[in-house]
Design an enzyme around this catalytic site. Structure first.
Site, PDB file in Angstrom:
ATOM      1  N   GLU A  26      75.013  12.794  35.323  1.00 50.77           N
ATOM      2  CA  GLU A  26      75.752  14.052  34.247  1.00 50.77           C
ATOM      3  C   GLU A  26      77.261  14.619  34.588  1.00 50.77           C
ATOM      4  O   GLU A  26      77.119  14.796  35.856  1.00 50.77           O
ATOM      5  CB  GLU A  26      74.673  15.083  33.523  1.00 50.77           C
ATOM      6  CG  GLU A  26      75.372  15.727  32.314  1.00 50.77           C
ATOM      7  CD  GLU A  26      74.121  16.612  31.871  1.00 50.77           C
ATOM      8  OE1 GLU A  26      73.139  16.729  32.198  1.00 50.77           O
ATOM      9  OE2 GLU A  26      74.566  17.337  30.706  1.00 50.77           O
ATOM     10  N   GLU A 174      68.327  15.359  23.558  1.00 49.08           N
ATOM     11  CA  GLU A 174      67.665  16.535  23.513  1.00 49.08           C
ATOM     12  C   GLU A 174      68.027  17.353  22.117  1.00 49.08           C
ATOM     13  O   GLU A 174      68.498  18.244  22.014  1.00 49.08           O
ATOM     14  CB  GLU A 174      67.809  17.566  24.537  1.00 49.08           C
ATOM     15  CG  GLU A 174      67.356  17.309  25.798  1.00 49.08           C
ATOM     16  CD  GLU A 174      66.978  18.055  26.949  1.00 49.08           C
ATOM     17  OE1 GLU A 174      67.563  19.368  26.776  1.00 49.08           O
ATOM     18  OE2 GLU A 174      66.188  17.889  27.678  1.00 49.08           O
ATOM     19  N   TYR A 240      60.695  18.549  33.243  1.00 45.69           N
ATOM     20  CA  TYR A 240      60.909  19.059  34.639  1.00 45.69           C
ATOM     21  C   TYR A 240      59.842  19.934  35.219  1.00 45.69           C
ATOM     22  O   TYR A 240      59.032  20.576  34.243  1.00 45.69           O
ATOM     23  CB  TYR A 240      62.170  20.009  34.377  1.00 45.69           C
ATOM     24  CG  TYR A 240      63.461  19.296  34.164  1.00 45.69           C
ATOM     25  CD1 TYR A 240      64.172  18.657  35.278  1.00 45.69           C
ATOM     26  CD2 TYR A 240      63.807  19.005  32.710  1.00 45.69           C
ATOM     27  CE1 TYR A 240      65.137  18.010  34.802  1.00 45.69           C
ATOM     28  CE2 TYR A 240      65.069  18.340  32.835  1.00 45.69           C
ATOM     29  CZ  TYR A 240      65.793  17.715  33.651  1.00 45.69           C
ATOM     30  OH  TYR A 240      66.891  16.896  33.401  1.00 45.69           O
ATOM     31  N   GLU A 297      64.742  12.106  31.604  1.00 47.59           N
ATOM     32  CA  GLU A 297      64.927  13.223  32.611  1.00 47.59           C
ATOM     33  C   GLU A 297      63.646  13.715  33.120  1.00 47.59           C
ATOM     34  O   GLU A 297      62.675  14.201  32.400  1.00 47.59           O
ATOM     35  CB  GLU A 297      65.654  14.326  31.759  1.00 47.59           C
ATOM     36  CG  GLU A 297      67.113  13.963  31.509  1.00 47.59           C
ATOM     37  CD  GLU A 297      67.878  15.025  30.866  1.00 47.59           C
ATOM     38  OE1 GLU A 297      67.647  16.121  31.355  1.00 47.59           O
ATOM     39  OE2 GLU A 297      68.563  14.778  29.978  1.00 47.59           O
ATOM     40  N   GLN A 346      69.017  14.712  39.253  1.00 50.15           N
ATOM     41  CA  GLN A 346      70.120  13.822  39.078  1.00 50.15           C
ATOM     42  C   GLN A 346      70.646  13.407  40.273  1.00 50.15           C
ATOM     43  O   GLN A 346      70.245  14.018  41.298  1.00 50.15           O
ATOM     44  CB  GLN A 346      71.245  14.412  38.218  1.00 50.15           C
ATOM     45  CG  GLN A 346      70.889  15.200  36.885  1.00 50.15           C
ATOM     46  CD  GLN A 346      72.017  15.463  36.103  1.00 50.15           C
ATOM     47  OE1 GLN A 346      73.246  15.367  36.299  1.00 50.15           O
ATOM     48  NE2 GLN A 346      71.896  16.277  34.731  1.00 50.15           N
TER      49      GLN A 346
HETATM   50  O1  AHR Z   1      69.517  17.731  33.703  1.00 53.75           O
HETATM   51  C1  AHR Z   1      70.114  18.998  33.213  1.00 53.75           C
HETATM   52  C2  AHR Z   1      69.850  19.134  31.612  1.00 53.75           C
HETATM   53  O2  AHR Z   1      68.540  19.275  31.595  1.00 53.75           O
HETATM   54  C3  AHR Z   1      70.394  18.056  30.711  1.00 53.75           C
HETATM   55  O3  AHR Z   1      71.647  18.173  30.487  1.00 53.75           O
HETATM   56  C4  AHR Z   1      69.576  18.228  29.459  1.00 53.75           C
HETATM   57  O4  AHR Z   1      69.356  17.348  28.826  1.00 53.75           O
HETATM   58  C5  AHR Z   1      68.238  18.956  29.899  1.00 53.75           C
HETATM   59  O5  AHR Z   1      67.748  20.026  29.350  1.00 53.75           O
END
Ligand code: AHR
Length: 493
Positions: A26, A174, A240, A297, A346
């Site tokens: 990103e 998102e 996450y 993600e 990332q």
């Molecule tokens: O990866 C960081 C951020 O996490 C991304 O931009 C977003 O899609 C998510 O909330």
């Protein structure tokens, strides 16, 4: 109890899509700028502005697919600002990520050039949140139309004669949050509308990915599948692994107590439940499993390293991250009937990265090594693996101590990856190898003495895989001693 497993190498369970080993880049912090892109005038060795050292390192892990330009950035990205002579490109404020100036020097042409260098498939995410249908549709035309059209002509004026091949396209990111704060009904309608104009030109056939749920938002999945399931090829899921609380303190990447190791492992395992529950909803509307679950993600998310811009999400990466990667990849492989792609967040300098850079210096992380050890599973045939594992118990928490995957490559090699998440105890593990003649076994292990062992610019090889010999083979039984906090990869020929 002894841990054990049975591998039936002649019982196959479909192909492990190589895209499960995908990545995400990103316009955030130092991922694109400094990470990939240094510009043609940089002293850092580069090819047309892209760092040679990172390309070389990433080619070694065989990146199958790369998602770009976001993330939250995608829903405020206007692609026309990122084409044409660089000195004329518009500058914008990256409001999501640190409020820094984005000079648009890395745009569509640079992204496809990067994918060519990496020999990877591009996955472009379009702007639904603040963009228009026309803008999205013209981007697809610009990238993929072969012939005479306003966008194709413009692409040619900018130096690219032939269209690019683009398979994966995301219709927003998102959209329940940074991509527009929408309700699922509203986004489902917008998705239906936007995707209509994401055209297939000529031979180029686009795999459309709808913006999916956040973590356990099962209602989002239900509404999207019900209202738009037939018009999508993939539905994304974001999750996450955050040991602490997202807004009040996520925890340090390196300086953490033992209990935080345990909670991190437990939260990594949670993705299995998420996949199974979202898949069950998808099965209701798509019993043949045509629509892929695209976990575009995932990874660990900690507090940023001290002294760095909080909006840049720069974090270190330890043996704990290696275990999170190994456990997650084993879970994704296990669910290869529905999971068609994942993209760890990332690639460079952001969240759970493969690579960290400091000006001209570059190091690879323990997570990188796991992706390298697991690359044998890419597009390999999954074979049956039944594990009975002891529990790693700690306080109230309890989880399997050992997880694994097994697959067979084209040349008949059986590859097994195993993770021992116990931070203190090794595991005596017996694998009964059935359906294969065992002639020769080799192994590699990634482990460390300390729970926060990591690589630094001064000590770049502190955590790296070494040959693994702590096993014996007796007829069909492979007896292994898996060290504590380890990822092991075995090849059976
Ligand atoms: O990866 C960081 C951020 O996490 C991304 O931009 C977003 O899609 C998510 O909330």
């Amino acid at each position: 109890m002894t841990n054990n497993a049975i591998v039936n190498a002649d019982v196959t369970k479909g192909v492990i899509n190589k895209n499960i080993y995908g990545h995400f880049a990103e316009h955030l912090g130092r991922c694109i700028y400094e990470g990939f892109w240094v510009g043609e005038d940089s002293d850092i060795p580069n090819t047309n502005g892209i760092r040679n050292d990172v390309v070389e390192a990433l080619k070694n892990i065989k990146i199958p697919v790369l998602r770009w330009p976001g993330g939250c950035f995608a829903d405020e990205y206007h692609w026309k600002d990122g084409i044409g002579p660089r000195e004329n490109r518009k500058r914008m404020v990256n409001t999501h990520w640190g409020g820094v100036i984005e000079n648009n020097h890395f745009g569509t042409h640079e992204f496809f050039m990067l994918c060519d260098l990496l020999e990877t498939e591009p996955y472009v995410c379009g702007n639904v949140g603040s963009g228009s249908i026309q803008e999205m549709s013209e981007w697809v035309e610009y990238m993929t139309f072969d012939g005479e059209s306003p966008m194709a002509n413009w692409r040619q004026e900018n130096g690219k004669q032939e269209p690019w091949a683009l398979k994966y396209f995301g219709v927003g990111n998102e959209n329940w949050g940074c991509g527009g704060n929408m309700r699922p009904q509203y986004y489902a309608d917008l998705y239906r509308r936007f995707q209509t104009y994401v055209r297939n030109y000529g031979e180029n056939k686009i795999y459309r990915i709808a913006g999916g749920p956040n973590v356990a938002d099962y209602n989002w999945t239900d509404v999207l599948m019900r209202e738009a399931g037939k018009l999508m090829d993939g539905l994304s899921l974001h999750y996450y692994t955050v040991p602490g609380e997202f807004w009040t303190g996520k925890g340090s990447a390196t300086n953490f107590p033992e209990e935080e190791w345990d909670v991190t492992m437990q939260k990594a395992y949670y993705i299995k439940e998420l996949i199974e529950k979202h898949s069950a909803i998808m099965d209701k509307y798509d019993p043949k499993k045509r629509v892929g679950l695209i976990i575009d993600e995932w990874g660990t998310w900690y507090d940023v390293e001290e002294g760095t811009n909080p909006g840049f999400l720069y974090q270190q990466n330890t043996i704990r991250d290696a275990l999170v990667a190994g456990v997650s990849l084993n879970i994704f492989n296990e669910h290869n009937d529905r999971v068609q792609m994942t993209n760890i967040a990332q690639t460079i300098n952001v969240l759970q990265s493969m690579i960290l850079t400091d000006k001209e210096k570059m190091i690879v992380t323990p997570t990188y090594h796991v992706f390298e050890m697991y690359k044998v599973h890419q597009d390999a045939t999954k074979v049956s693996l039944d594990i009975s594992s002891d529990k790693f118990k700690t306080g109230e928490k309890e989880m399997p101590q050992v997880t694994g995957s097994a697959s067979k490559s084209n040349d008949g090699t059986l590859n097994i990856t195993l993770c021992n998440v116990d931070r203190e105890n090794s595991s005596d593990f017996n694998v009964d190898l059935r359906g294969i003649e065992v002639n020769h076994v080799t192994g590699r292990v990634l482990t460390a003495n300390e729970i926060d062992a990591h690589n630094t610019f001064d000590n770049p090889d502190n955590v790296h895989p070494v040959e693994f010999t702590d096993f014996q083979i007796n007829e069909t039984i492979l007896s292994i001693k898996l060290p504590s906090k380890s990822v092991v990869a075995l090849s059976v020929k």
